[in-house]
Design a protein around this motif. Structure first.
Motif, short mmCIF file in Angstrom:
data_model
loop_
_atom_site.label_atom_id
_atom_site.label_comp_id
_atom_site.label_asym_id
_atom_site.label_seq_id
_atom_site.Cartn_x
_atom_site.Cartn_y
_atom_site.Cartn_z
N UNK A 33 -25.53 11.11 2.87
CA UNK A 33 -24.39 10.37 2.97
C UNK A 33 -24.38 9.52 1.83
N UNK A 34 -23.20 8.72 1.57
CA UNK A 34 -23.09 7.94 0.52
C UNK A 34 -23.96 6.60 0.92
N UNK A 35 -24.75 6.15 -0.35
CA UNK A 35 -25.57 4.84 -0.06
C UNK A 35 -24.49 3.58 -0.46
N UNK A 36 -24.79 2.71 0.79
CA UNK A 36 -24.17 1.42 0.50
C UNK A 36 -24.89 0.34 0.49
N UNK A 37 -24.77 -0.72 -0.52
CA UNK A 37 -25.63 -1.67 -0.66
C UNK A 37 -24.94 -2.97 -1.32
N UNK A 38 -25.07 -4.07 -0.66
CA UNK A 38 -24.51 -5.29 -1.02
C UNK A 38 -25.04 -5.64 -2.37
N UNK A 39 -24.10 -6.07 -3.31
CA UNK A 39 -24.79 -6.07 -4.72
C UNK A 39 -24.14 -7.22 -5.31
N UNK A 40 -22.89 -7.92 -5.01
CA UNK A 40 -22.33 -8.91 -5.51
C UNK A 40 -21.97 -9.96 -4.31
N UNK A 41 -21.97 -11.18 -4.53
CA UNK A 41 -21.32 -12.35 -3.66
C UNK A 41 -19.91 -12.32 -3.77
N UNK A 42 -19.22 -12.91 -2.86
CA UNK A 42 -18.02 -12.90 -3.08
C UNK A 42 -17.31 -13.87 -4.14
N UNK A 43 -18.32 -14.84 -4.47
CA UNK A 43 -18.10 -15.65 -5.77
C UNK A 43 -18.13 -14.74 -7.02
N UNK A 44 -19.31 -13.90 -7.02
CA UNK A 44 -19.48 -13.10 -8.15
C UNK A 44 -18.43 -12.13 -8.49
N UNK A 45 -17.91 -11.82 -7.23
CA UNK A 45 -16.57 -10.62 -7.37
C UNK A 45 -15.58 -11.30 -8.00
N UNK A 46 -15.14 -12.69 -7.58
CA UNK A 46 -14.15 -13.40 -8.05
C UNK A 46 -14.22 -13.54 -9.65
#
Length: 169
Positions: A7-20
């Motif tokens: 299955x696809x691997x999912x992992x948190x990579x960036x914070x909301x602030x970093x995404x902005x």
């Protein structure tokens, strides 16, 4: 017995602030690398954006080593920044599998409806938007972005590549 597919691997990579910050970072129009998914902007590997490149590359290499084990992997030469507007979608497809080994998508925002990522890995997996999360799967898996119903879906797209496959002698 049901065949085993990863299955696809999912992992948190960036914070909301970093995404902005990524959404607001300077980018340039890509004309060839993501030609099948235009329009798409690119994020260069300048000193201002190096942290984005390094985080994605290091994470993709670790995911490859742990889950997929492709030989001699390298980061693709582009990171695409794609905005899907209301009504946009990208129907079932696979990515250029002669060089690409892993496809990577990072969700950058969550203020939209629709736009789910669907990946077929022996069964259909529906991945709902999760801001800052990296989704990784083999590039030959069929996948699509559902139609955006409202708002704008913003994602990063890149690949892990490898040596050219020799299919025949």
């Amino acid at each position: 017995m049901k065949p085993h597919f990863l299955k696809p691997v999912q992992q948190r990579l960036f914070t909301t602030e970093e995404c902005d910050k990524i959404i607001d970072c300077e980018s340039y129009p890509i004309t060839e690398s993501f030609a099948e998914n235009q329009p798409c902007d690119g994020i260069d590997n300048s000193s201002d954006n190096k942290w984005i490149w390094d985080r994605i590359e290091n994470t993709l290499l670790k995911i490859n080593k742990r889950h997929y084990r492709f030989k001699d992997p390298q980061m693709y030469h582009s990171i695409g920044k794609k905005t899907y507007k209301k009504g946009d979608s990208y129907l079932w497809h696979h990515d250029n599998i002669s060089l690409r080994r892993l496809t990577a998508v990072v969700f950058l925002n969550n203020d939209y409806e629709g736009g789910d990522l669907r990946v077929f890995s022996g069964e259909e997996i529906v991945i709902k938007n999760n801001i800052g999360v990296l989704v990784v799967f083999p590039s030959w898996y069929f996948h699509q972005a559902d139609e955006v119903l409202s708002g704008e879906r913003k994602v990063l797209i890149t690949f892990l590549t490898g040596p050219v496959f020799d299919f025949f002698d």
